[in-house]
Design a protein around this motif. Structure first.
Motif, PDB file in Angstrom:
ATOM      1  N   ARG A  86      13.579  49.496  54.701  1.00  0.00           N
ATOM      2  CA  ARG A  86      15.010  49.468  54.393  1.00  0.00           C
ATOM      3  C   ARG A  86      15.468  50.779  53.756  1.00  0.00           C
ATOM      4  O   ARG A  86      16.593  51.235  53.985  1.00  0.00           O
ATOM      5  CB  ARG A  86      15.319  48.264  53.504  1.00  0.00           C
ATOM      6  CG  ARG A  86      15.444  46.975  54.319  1.00  0.00           C
ATOM      7  CD  ARG A  86      15.553  45.743  53.468  1.00  0.00           C
ATOM      8  NE  ARG A  86      14.240  45.335  52.970  1.00  0.00           N
ATOM      9  CZ  ARG A  86      13.978  44.147  52.444  1.00  0.00           C
ATOM     10  NH1 ARG A  86      14.956  43.264  52.362  1.00  0.00           N
ATOM     11  NH2 ARG A  86      12.781  43.841  52.023  1.00  0.00           N
ATOM     12  N   VAL A  87      14.585  51.384  52.954  1.00  0.00           N
ATOM     13  CA  VAL A  87      14.915  52.708  52.417  1.00  0.00           C
ATOM     14  C   VAL A  87      15.044  53.712  53.554  1.00  0.00           C
ATOM     15  O   VAL A  87      15.976  54.534  53.578  1.00  0.00           O
ATOM     16  CB  VAL A  87      13.845  53.152  51.402  1.00  0.00           C
ATOM     17  CG1 VAL A  87      14.026  54.635  51.058  1.00  0.00           C
ATOM     18  CG2 VAL A  87      13.919  52.310  50.140  1.00  0.00           C
ATOM     19  N   LEU A  88      14.129  53.647  54.518  1.00  0.00           N
ATOM     20  CA  LEU A  88      14.203  54.573  55.651  1.00  0.00           C
ATOM     21  C   LEU A  88      15.472  54.361  56.467  1.00  0.00           C
ATOM     22  O   LEU A  88      16.057  55.323  56.988  1.00  0.00           O
ATOM     23  CB  LEU A  88      12.964  54.393  56.542  1.00  0.00           C
ATOM     24  CG  LEU A  88      11.615  54.799  55.933  1.00  0.00           C
ATOM     25  CD1 LEU A  88      10.491  54.537  56.924  1.00  0.00           C
ATOM     26  CD2 LEU A  88      11.621  56.267  55.527  1.00  0.00           C
ATOM     27  N   SER A  89      15.912  53.108  56.579  1.00  0.00           N
ATOM     28  CA  SER A  89      17.126  52.859  57.368  1.00  0.00           C
ATOM     29  C   SER A  89      18.337  53.553  56.744  1.00  0.00           C
ATOM     30  O   SER A  89      19.297  53.893  57.457  1.00  0.00           O
ATOM     31  CB  SER A  89      17.389  51.354  57.473  1.00  0.00           C
ATOM     32  OG  SER A  89      17.897  50.821  56.254  1.00  0.00           O
ATOM     33  N   ALA A  90      18.302  53.770  55.427  1.00  0.00           N
ATOM     34  CA  ALA A  90      19.435  54.386  54.741  1.00  0.00           C
ATOM     35  C   ALA A  90      19.323  55.897  54.650  1.00  0.00           C
ATOM     36  O   ALA A  90      20.329  56.574  54.418  1.00  0.00           O
ATOM     37  CB  ALA A  90      19.565  53.799  53.339  1.00  0.00           C
ATOM     38  N   THR A  91      18.113  56.447  54.842  1.00  0.00           N
ATOM     39  CA  THR A  91      17.922  57.884  54.611  1.00  0.00           C
ATOM     40  C   THR A  91      17.510  58.662  55.856  1.00  0.00           C
ATOM     41  O   THR A  91      17.714  59.877  55.921  1.00  0.00           O
ATOM     42  CB  THR A  91      16.846  58.101  53.522  1.00  0.00           C
ATOM     43  OG1 THR A  91      15.659  57.393  53.898  1.00  0.00           O
ATOM     44  CG2 THR A  91      17.325  57.598  52.178  1.00  0.00           C
TER      45      THR A  91
END
Length: 709
Positions: free
Chosen positions: A362-367
Motif C-alpha cells: 500500500r505504501v508502494l501504491s502511493a509512492t
C-alpha cells in the motif's frame, strides 16, 4: 534507542503487566458451562476427569491447562495440553509426604489420553489413557473410560483401570481371556525413572471406578465418585484412607479459572485451582494495530499510457523510507526496472509477515511512479533476503474492498526464493539498536526446591556495520531471586556441561550471557548460511557454522551445523575453563501439515555423546508454539542418571498476543523434568530454520488473511 528497541522494551513490560487481562479475554469456550450445559473439568492429576478418576471427555482443541491440588500431605502441580481434538498429554510434579513410610518424595510423571469414540445420542464418549508413562511408576496406571450426558445438567462416568487404578476392589483381568500374560503385572525396574514399561500396560488385576457430575448452576458443579485407587503406599504413612468415595464441588470463577473443594477417601479435605488458556483464541481479537494506509489508485488509464520511469532513484528512495518506517518497516534495498519496482524490507513490527507485505504494497501504491505496474517485495532477516512476493498493482487497486480480496491477491501473486541481492539504499548501514527490559530466569523441578527463579534487568545491543554482519551483546543484572540458594552438587559421571548450572547462578554482579559476531549469507538458491563466533551462550564460547537447504514451497528442509566450543567461567564474563568439545548435528525439518512440525537432529552433543533428538511442535498462526522433544544418545540410563534420558517441553508466547500491539518479540522457555549432561545441545542464537521459515511461502500462505490488516 531505536523504534524496535522501544517496542521490545514496552512489549516485555506488557507481558508482566497484561497476562491477567489477556487470560480473561482469551476464553477457552468449553472450560465453563455454556447455556446451562455441563462444564468439563480437570481431575486431581491435571487430566480430563471427575475428582480423582479420569473421564472420557477432551478439553477444547489446543487448550493449555494448569492445575494445583493439595490434600492429605500431597501436592500435585500439573500442566496439560490438548494436542489434537482427541489426543491430550499432561505433565505433573508431585510431592508426597512420608511416602511408603520414608521421606517426602518428589516425583515427575507424564500422562496421555486418546478419545477414540465421540458421544452420540445413545453412545457414550470413550477414551483410553496411560498415567506415569515415563516416570518412576508411582502413579502408573491405565484405563478405559466412558462418559455419557444423561440430561442437560447430569453426566455419568464409568471405567475400568489397571495398575494403580486397579488396586481397590480388584478382580481378574478380563484381558486374560486373550492371553495369560495379561493376568499378572510384571514388576517394573524403574531405576532412575524415565523409561517405558509397555509390558506392564493393561496387565495385572483390574478394578472398576465410576463418577457422576451435576451442574447445579451455571457456575457450580457437584461431583461424586467411586475410586479404584487404594493408595497402597500412602495409606497409613501419608494419610488414612477410610472410604473409596470422594465428593467435591467446583466453582467456575470466570471462563478461565475454577476452584474445587472436596472431601476425599473419608478422611481428607482437598483444594484445587485450575486455570486454562487457549493459543487459538487471541486475547485481543481485533488487535491494537494502527490503521494501515489506503491503496492509492492511479489515474484511470494513467499506468498504461505512461512510459517507463527514468527519474532519479534517490528521489523515490527518499519518499519510500519514511513512509515504510511509519509502518514499522525498514527499506534496505531497491531497484526499478521498466514497469517493475523491487524493494527489500526488514520487518520490525509484525508477527505475521503477510501483514508486512500488505502494508509495504500500500505504501508502494502511493509512492511508485504511475508507470510501475508490478511490485516485488522481498523480506529479509539480518539483511539476508528470504522470499520475494510479486504483486500486480492493478490487483491492489481492484481488490482492496472485495469480500475475498486477500484470496484474489494471493491467487495472482507469485512467491519465490529471493536469491541475489538488490542494490542497497543509502543511509541504512551501519545501524545500531539497543533495548533494556526485565528478564525472568526460572529453574523448576529441583528436588530440593521445586520452583526457583531470578528477576533482573537485561540490556541488549545490536550493531550491523554491513549487510549480514551482526554484532550482538547482552548484559544482565540480577535484582532479586533465589537461584543462588541452589546447593546440589552434580553426581554426573559425564563431563559437567549442564549439571553444574547452579554454579553459574552463584556469582553476583553484571553477567554477559551473549557476546557474538555473526555473518548471515545466501550461498545459492534455497540455501542459507550462518557463521557465529564469540560467547554463544551462558555456559559456552566458541565458533559455530551452519548451512540450511530450505526451498520455498517444500515441507522438507535439511541443515548441518558444526561447533567448536569451550566452557565458560561461572561468572559469565570473559574467563574460560579447560573443557573443550566439537559438537554438531545434521537436521531434518518436516512440516506435517499447516500447524504441526517435526524435527530430527542427529549428531554429537556437548558431553561428547552421540545420538538423536526428535521434536514435535504445534505452531499457531498467531505465533504461539508448543512442543515436546526427547533425546537418546549412546549414554546408558545408569550413566545419564535420574530421568534416564533428556526430554522436555518448549513453549513460545508472542508478546503481541498478550499486549494486542504488533511486535515480533516473544517469550520462550524450555521445561525439563531434570537437567543432566547427556544429550545436552549447544544453545546458538539465530539458528537458520527458525530465523527464515516464517518468511517463506508455506508459512505466508498459512496466515495470508492478514495481508489487508
Amino acid at each position: 534507542m531505536s523504534t524496535r528497541a522501544l517496542g521490545a522494551t514496552a512489549s516485555r513490560l506488557a507481558l508482566a503487566l497484561s497476562i491477567p487481562l489477556a487470560t480473561q479475554l482469551c476464553v477457552p469456550r468449553i472450560a465453563a458451562a455454556q447455556d446451562g450445559n455441563l462444564a468439563w473439568g480437570y481431575n486431581s492429576y491435571g487430566i480430563p476427569g471427575v475428582i480423582d478418576m479420569p473421564a472420557a471427555h477432551s478439553r477444547e482443541d489446543a487448550e493449555l491447562g494448569f492445575n494445583i491440588v493439595n490434600f492429605a500431605g500431597q501436592t500435585r502441580v500439573s500442566a496439560a495440553f490438548q494436542i489434537t481434538p482427541r489426543l491430550s498429554a499432561g505433565f505433573r510434579y508431585s510431592s508426597i509426604q512420608n511416602y511408603n513410610g520414608g521421606d517426602t518424595l518428589f516425583d515427575r510423571s507424564f500422562s496421555y489420553q486418546y478419545r477414540f469414540l465421540d458421544e452420540r445420542r445413545l453412545v457414550p464418549a470413550m477414551a483410553v489413557g496411560v498415567n506415569d508413562m515415563l516416570g518412576t511408576g508411582v502413579y502408573a496406571g491405565e484405563y478405559v473410560v466412558a462418559s455419557k450426558t444423561l440430561t442437560k445438567r447430569l453426566r455419568a462416568t464409568a471405567g475400568i483401570g489397571w495398575g494403580r487404578l486397579g488396586s481397590f476392589g480388584s478382580f481378574e483381568n478380563p484381558l486374560g481371556a486373550l492371553s495369560d500374560s495379561f493376568k499378572t503385572r510384571p514388576k517394573a525396574d524403574v531405576g532412575k525413572g524415565g523409561t517405558f514399561h509397555p509390558d506392564q500396560w493393561f496387565h495385572g488385576p483390574a478394578a472398576l471406578f465410576a463418577g457422576v457430575e451435576w451442574q447445579a448452576t451455571d457456575k457450580l458443579r457437584l461431583m461424586a465418585e467411586y475410586s479404584s485407587d487404594d493408595y497402597t503406599r500412602e495409606n497409613g504413612p501419608t494419610f488414612t484412607k477410610k472410604s473409596p468415595f470422594n465428593f467435591a464441588a467446583s466453582y467456575q470463577i470466570n471462563q478461565t479459572a475454577a476452584v474445587t473443594a472436596g472431601y476425599l477417601y473419608g478422611s481428607a479435605l482437598s483444594l484445587q485451582l485450575s486455570f486454562a488458556i487457549n493459543p487459538k483464541h487471541n486475547a485481543h481479537p481485533s488487535g491494537l494495530d494502527p490503521a494501515p494506509p489506503p491503496v492509492v489508485p492511479r489515474p484511470v488509464g494513467g499506468g498504461k499510457a505512461a512510459q517507463s520511469w527514468s527519474g532519479d532513484p534517490s528521489t523515490l528512495e527518499n519518499a519510500l523510507k519514511p513512509a515504510l518506517a511509519q509502518q514499522g518497516l525498514a527499506l534496505e534495498a531497491m531497484r526499478i526496472e521498466g514497469r517493475r519496482l523491487a524493494i527489500q524490507i526488514r520487518n520490525d513490527r509484525y508477527g505475521a509477515a503477510p501483514e508486512a507485505i500488505g502494508r509495504a504494497a500500500r505504501v508502494l501504491s502511493a509512492t511508485a511512479p504511475v508507470s510501475v505496474d508490478r511490485f516485488a517485495i522481498t523480506l529479509s532477516e539480518h539483511s539476508m533476503p528470504v522470499s520475494t512476493t510479486e504483486l500486480k498493482r492493478d490487483d491492489l487497486e481492484a481488490f482492496e474492498f472485495h469480500p475475498v480480496g486477500g484470496e484474489l491477491i494471493r491467487a495472482n501473486a507469485a512467491i519465490d526464493d529471493a536469491a541475489g541481492r538488490l542494490p542497497p539504499v543509502g543511509g541504512v548501514y551501519p545501524r545500531f539498536s539497543w533495548n533494556i527490559g526485565p528478564y525472568l530466569r526460572p529453574a523448576i523441578f529441583d528436588p530440593d526446591q521445586p520452583v526457583r527463579a531470578d528477576l533482573g534487568a537485561k540490556l541488549t545491543a545490536n550493531y550491523e556495520p554491513l549487510p549480514g554482519l551482526l554484532f550482538t551483546g547482552q548484559v544482565t543484572q540480577k535484582a532479586l531471586g533465589n537461584l543462588d540458594q541452589a546447593n546440589r552438587p552434580s553426581d554426573s559421571v559425564l563431563p559437567h556441561v549442564r549439571s553444574d548450572a547452579w554454579l553459574y547462578y552463584k556469582e553476583s554482579g553484571p553477567q554477559i550471557p551473549q557476546l557474538t559476531a555473526a555473518y548471515f549469507f545466501r550461498p545459492g538458491r534455497d540455501l542459507y548460511g550462518r557463521f557465529t563466533i564469540g560467547y554463544l551462550e551462558p555456559m559456552f564460547a566458541g565458533v559455530s557454522a551452519e548451512l540450511l537447504w530450505s526451498p520455498q514451497n517444500s515441507r522438507l528442509a535439511l541443515g548441518a551445523e558444526v561447533n567448536r566450543v569451550r566452557q565458560r567461567g561461572y561468572d559469565q564474563r570473559f574467563d574460560l575453563r579447560d573443557y573443550e568439545v566439537t559438537t554438531g548435528h545434521l537436521s531434518a525439518y518436516y512440516q506435517l501439515n499447516d500447524n504441526f512440525f517435526t524435527e530430527l537432529d542427529v549428531g554429537r552433543y556437548l558431553a561428547g555423546d552421540y545420538g538423536a533428538t526428535l521434536s514435535f511442535s504445534r505452531v499457531f498462526d498467531n505465533g504461539w508454539k508448543v512442543g515436546v522433544y526427547a533425546t537418546k544418545t549412546n549414554v546408558s540410563s545408569a550413566e545419564f542418571g535420574e530421568g534416564s534420558f533428556d526430554k522436555g517441553f518448549r513453549i513460545s508466547v508472542p508478546l503481541g498476543w498478550v499486549s494486542g500491539k504488533p511486535t515480533r518479540e516473544s517469550y520462550s522457555t524450555v521445561i525439563q523434568p531434570i537437567v543432566r549432561d547427556g544429550g545436552a545441545r549447544l544453545y546458538v542464537p539465530d539458528r537458520l530454520y527458525g530465523l527464515v521459515h516464517d518468511d517463506q511461502a508455506s508459512t505466508l500462505d498459512g496466515n495470508w488473511e492478514r495481508f489487508w490488516r
